[in-house]
Design a protein around this motif. Structure first.
Motif: not given
Length: 97
Positions: A2-8, A13-16, A27-28, A33-39
């Motif tokens: 859920t959205y709330h699980d994602f927020l939690d 340290h790592e995405p689910p 998530w990044y 963590e702009w560079h990871k998200a942008h990639a």
């Protein structure tokens, strides 16, 4: 998930495991963590939601001209709310409350 699980999960340290590429990029982005998200966004440039994500990321970076380009590619108006609100709206396109 859920959205709330994602927020939690933002405190981890790592995405689910098992996130879609869009949710992984978000998530990044939510952790600044702009560079990871942008990639990840760059790997999917022909999808409207990724184009919106790309716009958001350039807005987050402060590159408003580049963000405007990506909003046009996404066929979306430029977002005029806070960065956090836009991020939440993007996440909610993928997850139920």
């Amino acid at each position: 998930m859920t959205y709330h699980d994602f927020l939690d999960s933002q405190t981890q340290h790592e995405p689910p495991a098992g996130l879609s590429p869009l949710l992984e990029a978000l998530w990044y982005a939510g952790r600044d963590e702009w560079h990871k998200a942008h990639a990840l966004a760059q790997e999917h440039e022909d999808a409207p939601l990724f184009d919106w994500l790309h716009a958001f990321l350039h807005r987050q970076q402060g590159d408003l001209n580049n963000a405007a380009y990506w909003y046009r590619r996404a066929a979306r108006p430029e977002f005029d709310g806070s960065l956090r609100h836009e991020w939440q709206e993007l996440v909610k396109t993928q997850l139920p409350d």
